[in-house]
Design a protein around this motif. Structure first.
Motif, PDB file in Angstrom:
ATOM      1  N   ARG A  64      -7.311   8.389  -7.889  1.00 41.95           N
ATOM      2  CA  ARG A  64      -7.789   7.761  -7.472  1.00 41.95           C
ATOM      3  C   ARG A  64      -6.795   6.706  -6.767  1.00 41.95           C
ATOM      4  O   ARG A  64      -6.129   6.434  -7.603  1.00 41.95           O
ATOM      5  N   HIS A  65      -7.669   6.322  -5.542  1.00 39.18           N
ATOM      6  CA  HIS A  65      -7.008   4.776  -5.078  1.00 39.18           C
ATOM      7  C   HIS A  65      -7.631   4.347  -3.898  1.00 39.18           C
ATOM      8  O   HIS A  65      -7.886   5.388  -3.276  1.00 39.18           O
ATOM      9  N   GLU A  66      -7.918   3.023  -4.073  1.00 45.08           N
ATOM     10  CA  GLU A  66      -8.033   2.470  -2.676  1.00 45.08           C
ATOM     11  C   GLU A  66      -7.247   1.670  -2.065  1.00 45.08           C
ATOM     12  O   GLU A  66      -7.216   0.130  -3.728  1.00 45.08           O
ATOM     13  N   LEU A  67      -6.108   1.510  -1.690  1.00 48.58           N
ATOM     14  CA  LEU A  67      -5.361   0.599  -1.003  1.00 48.58           C
ATOM     15  C   LEU A  67      -5.684  -0.161  -0.390  1.00 48.58           C
ATOM     16  O   LEU A  67      -5.687   0.688   1.556  1.00 48.58           O
ATOM     17  N   ALA A  68      -6.350  -1.412  -0.096  1.00 49.55           N
ATOM     18  CA  ALA A  68      -5.953  -1.457   1.638  1.00 49.55           C
ATOM     19  C   ALA A  68      -5.120  -2.114   2.050  1.00 49.55           C
ATOM     20  O   ALA A  68      -3.537  -2.588   1.003  1.00 49.55           O
ATOM     21  N   ALA A  93       0.504  -1.249  -0.526  1.00 48.61           N
ATOM     22  CA  ALA A  93       0.099   0.111  -0.196  1.00 48.61           C
ATOM     23  C   ALA A  93       1.019   0.878   0.235  1.00 48.61           C
ATOM     24  O   ALA A  93       0.461   2.899  -0.770  1.00 48.61           O
ATOM     25  N   ALA A 118      -5.948  -4.975  -2.992  1.00 46.12           N
ATOM     26  CA  ALA A 118      -6.850  -5.547  -2.509  1.00 46.12           C
ATOM     27  C   ALA A 118      -6.041  -6.536  -2.213  1.00 46.12           C
ATOM     28  O   ALA A 118      -6.133  -7.436  -3.683  1.00 46.12           O
ATOM     29  N   VAL A 146      -7.870   4.805 -11.346  1.00 41.84           N
ATOM     30  CA  VAL A 146      -8.466   4.997 -10.146  1.00 41.84           C
ATOM     31  C   VAL A 146      -7.037   3.650  -9.841  1.00 41.84           C
ATOM     32  O   VAL A 146      -7.121   2.411 -10.436  1.00 41.84           O
ATOM     33  N   THR A 147      -6.725   3.058  -8.691  1.00 40.72           N
ATOM     34  CA  THR A 147      -5.464   2.076  -8.564  1.00 40.72           C
ATOM     35  C   THR A 147      -6.341   1.676  -7.028  1.00 40.72           C
ATOM     36  O   THR A 147      -6.640   2.068  -6.491  1.00 40.72           O
ATOM     37  N   THR A 148      -6.502   0.464  -8.044  1.00 45.64           N
ATOM     38  CA  THR A 148      -7.110  -0.071  -6.262  1.00 45.64           C
ATOM     39  C   THR A 148      -5.126  -1.749  -5.654  1.00 45.64           C
ATOM     40  O   THR A 148      -5.372  -2.245  -6.618  1.00 45.64           O
TER      41      THR A 148
END
Ligand code: ADP
Length: 536
Positions: A405-409, A383, A446, A442-444
């Motif tokens: 944008r990002h959604e980083l677990a 992350a 998970a 969007v960068t993800t």
């Protein structure tokens, strides 16, 4: 273009060099097959010509032994002189009767009948169960009896079979001799499948019966052959391959008949094998040629793509270097306003970053190609790594009006951190490059698959990629479309590098995309790597 022409010409020669000998081989095989068949027939003919005279000779010998002669008696019979022998005929002395029956000079009785036959009949009357007399009588009746007495004797003694058949034949033969006007000489006749030889000489009539046209022969014939007796005057038929005269009388011959299928079968079997093997060779050659064609075409394509790659790399290098030099010169001259100078510094930093990405890509590509790349797999906070990378790419995106944008677990994995960053930079760089302004990327990150793998994906709202290009864009140097009409710049190694990185981590990179629907590139890698996979 010239090289391509030369390449395809040599390929044509190669094709010709493979196909031509095979065609020649096929023609030779066909000619060979023909002569093989001719040879088989020639052998069969030779064998038949050797066999026919031998069979004929054997038959001549057999016929010579089985000829029956019939003395022709006048009809009606001519009375003989009375003699004391007639007394014996009326007596019951079997010994005397036997002597009379066996006496060649017994002569003709006053009734015109041979005394020998009458003696035989008398013995028969006296002693019915005496088989020896019956056997002697059979011979006497065919050789010496006149027709009237023969009929009488046959009825009395109830003799049937050959004796009767022979005698009846005699009557026919008499008629036939008359019909033919045969004064002297001989003739063969075929009646109801039985050969009859009529010899009419010096008032005598002889005949031979051969009850079957097939010659049963002692010597074993080859399986394809059959020997038959035939009248030389009858048409031989196509299956007859050899004949030989039988020198008993005239007009009889032995014919050797060949069974076509039996002679040709072994040759045909051989030919079938030969042509099957030829067919297999042709098919193999065709497949080999097709593979060769494909390989050469791919090699040629790769060559073209490589030279395009060299051109794109030099272009990609030249442009930023030139602008860095221009801006550096302007700054050095000190004639730039402070605001512009700041902008120049920012641009120089950006172009420098681009150059370093490009050079890094090219070098890594070369290392991976040559198997020299060393991977350093270490536990890494992915992350944080992704956030850092996004921060680096932020200015470039902002410049083009694109939001990152990002959604980083939180994901902890054993990876080569530099390589993963390089992969993400390439994916983001492509996304920024292809996205229209005022869109978001969007960068993800998970965990996935029960924490055994993780997914790092980059989604954009760009033009999308048609399905048929999905596999090819990961090939090295591949850039879809026409080089001249291409709007975006690039070298065609970015995604192939991402793929190599994914594979080095025992993971995959895939794309989900359709024209007009944007693209999502997904890196899926294992969280923990075994030690053995952390090599080069
Ligand atoms: P380059 O970007 O230098 O041409 P890449 O290997 O990175 O080479 O990409 C290969 C091709 O894949 C690109 O030329 C482009 O046509 C297509 N591509 C890659 N990423 C995207 C994207 N995000 N959107 C649309 N097309 C893309």
């Amino acid at each position: 273009m010239a090289r391509r022409a030369v390449g395809s010409r040599s390929l044509h020669w190669l094709t010709l060099a493979v196909v031509l000998p095979l065609l020649v081989l096929a023609v030779l095989a066909a000619v060979g097959a023909r002569s093989q068949m001719q040879a088989a027939w020639a052998d069969a003919r030779m064998e038949a010509e050797r066999l026919a005279p031998a069979i004929a000779a054997e038959l001549e010998h057999d016929l010579g032994q089985s000829i029956n002669e019939i003395a022709i008696y006048p009809d009606p019979p001519i009375p003989g002189e009375p003699s004391p022998k007639d007394e014996i005929l009326n007596g019951t002395d079997i010994g005397a009767l036997e002597n009379l029956r066996n006496d060649p000079d017994a002569g003709i009785s006053p009734a015109g009948l041979p005394r020998r036959v009458l003696a035989g009949l008398a013995i028969h009357r006296l002693d019915r169960g005496w088989p020896a007399n019956v056997a002697v009588m059979e011979g006497l009746l065919t050789v010496e009896a006149p027709s009237v007495l023969t009929t009488l004797a046959l009825e009395k003694m109830q003799l049937g079979g050959m004796t009767e058949a022979r005698w009846r034949r005699e009557e026919e033969i008499r008629a036939r001799v008359k019909e033919l006007g045969l004064d002297e000489g001989d003739v063969w006749e075929l009646r109801d499948g039985v050969f009859v030889h009529i010899i009419h000489r010096e008032g005598k009539l002889s005949f031979v019966q051969i009850p079957d046209m097939r010659v049963d022969h002692d010597r074993s014939l080859p399986p394809w052959a059959q020997a038959r007796l035939a009248l030389a005057s009858s048409p031989p038929g196509p299956e007859v391959i050899a004949t030989s005269r039988v020198r008993v009388g005239s007009g009889l011959e032995v014919r050797i008949l060949a069974d076509t299928s039996l002679i040709e079968a072994p040759v045909r079997r051989l030919q079938k094998w030969m042509f099957a093997m030829l067919g297999a060779s042709l098919a193999t050659a065709a497949v080999a040629l097709a593979v060769l064609h494909r390989t050469i075409r791919r090699e040629r394509q790769l060559g073209e793509m490589k030279s395009q790659f060299v051109a794109s790399v030099s272009h990609e290098l030249r442009a930023p270097v030139a602008s860095i030099r221009l801006m550096a010169d302007a700054l050095e001259a000190g004639k730039v306003a402070p605001e512009t100078a700041r902008e120049f510094h920012r641009l120089i930093a950006r172009e420098g970053a681009r150059l370093s990405t490009l050079v890094g890509n090219v070098l890594d590509h070369a290392r991976i190609e040559q198997g020299r790349k060393v991977w350093h797999m270490e536990p890494c906070d992915l992350a944080a790594l992704a956030a850092d990378t996004l921060r680096v790419m932020e200015p470039l995106a902002r410049e083009r009006g694109i939001t990152l944008r990002h959604e980083l677990a939180p994901v902890e994995a054993s990876v080569d951190a530099d390589a993963i960053q390089q992969a993400l930079v390439n994916l983001l760089d492509n996304a920024i490059k292809f996205s229209p302004p005022d869109t978001a990327i969007v960068t993800t990150l998970a965990n996935y698959g029960k924490h055994r793998t993780f997914r790092l994906s980059v989604r954009d709202e760009g033009p999308g990629i048609p399905a048929h290009e999905h596999a090819r864009i990961f090939e090295r140097f591949y850039r879809p479309g026409d080089e001249l009409r291409r709007e975006t710049q690039g070298t065609g190694i970015g995604l192939s590098l991402v793929k190599s990185i994914a594979e080095a981590h025992h993971g995959t990179v895939t794309v989900e995309s359709a024209p007009g629907a944007g693209s999502t590139f997904i890196l899926e890698l294992p969280v923990a790597l075994s030690n053995s996979s952390t090599g080069h």
